[in-house]
Design an enzyme around this catalytic site. Sequence first.
Site, mmCIF file in Angstrom:
data_model
loop_
_atom_site.group_PDB
_atom_site.id
_atom_site.type_symbol
_atom_site.label_atom_id
_atom_site.label_comp_id
_atom_site.label_asym_id
_atom_site.label_seq_id
_atom_site.Cartn_x
_atom_site.Cartn_y
_atom_site.Cartn_z
ATOM 1 N N ASP A 99 0.930 -0.706 0.059
ATOM 2 C CA ASP A 99 0.522 0.224 -0.216
ATOM 3 C C ASP A 99 0.631 1.469 0.292
ATOM 4 O OD1 ASP A 99 -2.189 1.858 0.297
ATOM 5 O OD2 ASP A 99 -2.079 1.782 3.099
ATOM 6 N N ASN A 129 6.842 -7.637 6.592
ATOM 7 C CA ASN A 129 5.286 -6.730 6.714
ATOM 8 C C ASN A 129 4.285 -7.986 6.464
ATOM 9 O OD1 ASN A 129 4.055 -5.234 8.022
ATOM 10 N ND2 ASN A 129 2.591 -4.745 5.936
ATOM 11 N N TYR A 161 -6.544 -3.408 13.406
ATOM 12 C CA TYR A 161 -7.202 -2.269 12.802
ATOM 13 C C TYR A 161 -9.053 -2.309 13.154
ATOM 14 C CZ TYR A 161 -3.163 -1.089 10.172
ATOM 15 O OH TYR A 161 -2.466 0.489 9.319
ATOM 16 N N TYR A 197 -11.015 -1.371 10.036
ATOM 17 C CA TYR A 197 -10.883 -1.990 9.102
ATOM 18 C C TYR A 197 -12.065 -3.220 9.332
ATOM 19 C CZ TYR A 197 -7.688 -0.679 5.542
ATOM 20 O OH TYR A 197 -6.712 -0.102 4.910
ATOM 21 N N GLU A 225 0.840 -1.760 14.502
ATOM 22 C CA GLU A 225 0.037 -0.649 13.429
ATOM 23 C C GLU A 225 -1.109 -0.772 13.942
ATOM 24 O OE1 GLU A 225 -0.621 -1.052 9.255
ATOM 25 O OE2 GLU A 225 2.302 -1.414 8.498
ATOM 26 N N LYS A 285 -3.438 7.701 6.692
ATOM 27 C CA LYS A 285 -3.799 7.276 8.082
ATOM 28 C C LYS A 285 -2.253 8.592 8.545
ATOM 29 C CE LYS A 285 -5.539 2.736 7.695
ATOM 30 N NZ LYS A 285 -5.529 2.274 6.198
HETATM 31 C C1 GCB Z 1 -1.221 -2.348 6.515
HETATM 32 C C2 GCB Z 1 -0.294 -2.812 5.343
HETATM 33 C C3 GCB Z 1 -0.166 -0.976 5.226
HETATM 34 C C4 GCB Z 1 -0.874 -0.143 5.233
HETATM 35 C C5 GCB Z 1 -2.034 -0.220 6.303
HETATM 36 C C6 GCB Z 1 -3.330 0.570 5.672
HETATM 37 O O1 GCB Z 1 -1.669 -3.436 7.435
HETATM 38 O O2 GCB Z 1 0.788 -3.002 6.692
HETATM 39 O O3 GCB Z 1 1.295 -0.859 4.206
HETATM 40 O O4 GCB Z 1 -1.142 0.852 4.262
HETATM 41 O O5 GCB Z 1 -2.256 -1.626 6.675
HETATM 42 O O6 GCB Z 1 -3.006 2.087 5.850
HETATM 43 O O7 GCB Z 1 -4.448 -0.441 5.193
#
Ligand code: GCB
Length: 593
Positions: A162, A414, A470, A474, A505, A569
């Site tokens: 991403d 990752n 998330y 999400y 994250e 984000k």
């Molecule tokens: C993730 C990824 C990251 C994305 C992020 C997102 O899990 O590791 O690269 O940018 O989510 O914002 O969806």
Amino acid sequence: MLRPQDTSTRERKTLDGIWAFRLDADAVGVQNRWYAGSLTEARDMAVPASFNDLTADAAVRDHVGDAWYQRTVRVPRGWDGHRVVLHFESATHRATVWVDDLEVVRHEGGYTPFEADITDLVTPGEVIRVTALVNTSLSFQSIPPGVVEQTAAGPRQRYWHDFFNYAGLHRSVWLSATPGARIEDLTVTTGFLGSTGSVGWTVQAVDREELEVHVVLRNAQGDEVATGIGEYGSLEVPDVRLWAPGSPYLYDLEVQLVDHGGTVRDSIHQHVGVRTVEVRGTEFLVNGEPFYFRGFGMHEDHAVLGKGHNNAHLVHDFELLHWIGANSFRTSHYPYSEDVLDYADRHGIVVIDETAAVGLNMGLGGGILGGQGYTTFSPETINDTTREVHAQAIRELVARDKNHPSVVLWSVANEPESQTEAAESYFRPLFDVARQADPTRPVGFVNVMLAPHGECRVSQFADVLMLNRYYGWYVHTGDLAAAEDAWRRELQSWASDGKPIVITEYGADTLSGNHSLIPQPWSEEYQVEYLEMNHRVFDSVEAVVGEQVWNFADFATTSGIVRVDGNKKGVFTRDRRPKSAAFALRRRWTEAR
Ligand code: GCB
């Protein structure tokens, strides 16, 4: 490989500046020997920078494949009798380099350095032509992976990470002069017992013959505190001052090759922070004391520059880290410029250092947010060849960054697929590669929500659990109460593994300036409440030893239905203006300091 230095025996000259540049969409340049003369039909291009955003041309921004860079440079007159090296800090994602008509080096991987000995091709005082063919394509055999799809309109690069596929010469290029008999590599390890520190060294020297290796350790005032002789050994440092997060004391280690008459024939310098890193039970210890990571997953990403390194941005970003009370970051999702790591050493910021292995997961974000239509690990997709490229990426990362006190933990990937047997066999040897390359630091990888506790088959190899989650974004979007409950339950199950957990994250897209009385997703208020919910969860689980918000700043991505002018984000906007969350985090993190 050592980064070029200016020392009493070495000199370097930058090749940064304006280069000639030409796209080669049809890949005809090699066959037509574009390196063998001045690049025709070329435009100007800045180095270091990604080439993508420097022109007003979609063909440049979205270019897939070969791109040529060329410039001339005069080899300094005084370099007679020296070994001359051409050094690239990176070329994304691979490069072939010529000096005049001769190919001198090829390198795979977009974020680690490479160099060529060009002594026999140059005459000090004369001009040489340097040509670099940079290739931007990602395939199933590259790290990160991708696939070039042929469409009626031409090739299109697809990838599963991403962030925008910026490419080019992102970092400095150097000519450097070293003696022929020289120090080729240095590995430093540190420790302490009571008030006595130890600095272990191992030197690799070339054509050393009768020369002796001398090492001299000096404190920050420049006073000699210990000396030693030999290719390896350990120095004792009485009344040692430790390198610690927020308190970054650095010594200077000089390594010399000395002849019988006492003349120093080669000399290099390496700053040294004496510190230890250890995982004990669910604790992450720096210098024997529990450390809690506060900070961000970041990106090398700026308007115009793309992933080009720039020292003004470096200084400013670290100012913001300090202002907000962060003590750490992860080099998501690739090795950052060596200037960034040097700066982290000098400013006491702790680093989780990651390879460019991102997007090895076909279960994520495909059509209607399902899968990608590929199997992640298979002979046709990510396979044994990929694993060897991945292993080499790990070796090159460790080789480059092993002497940075700021680096405390390696991240080998990752969010790869990690819940399958294929993933387990892919990753098992890669953890061994990392541990062989560096037995002194813990190793981990970043786990994704698709592989929860009990299903993940790769976390068994990790010293530290790194989780990206998330809840409230999400999943349970907009419902922070349901998110809190589900998140706490998942985290408690991970805690039962008895390993330290870093949340690498958690974050919510937030459009700067979008406010809402009742916190709604995409509003600044929601981002604040989302973070607060996460913090309640972390504070209730003892094994959690760190929180790194996704992301430090808004950043560029490929376009798509879940991205509006990039990923939003960020706690700061892409031009580093604070959103409300910045002040909320600052309150939490400066109180903790
Ligand atoms: C993730 C990824 C990251 C994305 C992020 C997102 O899990 O590791 O690269 O940018 O989510 O914002 O969806």
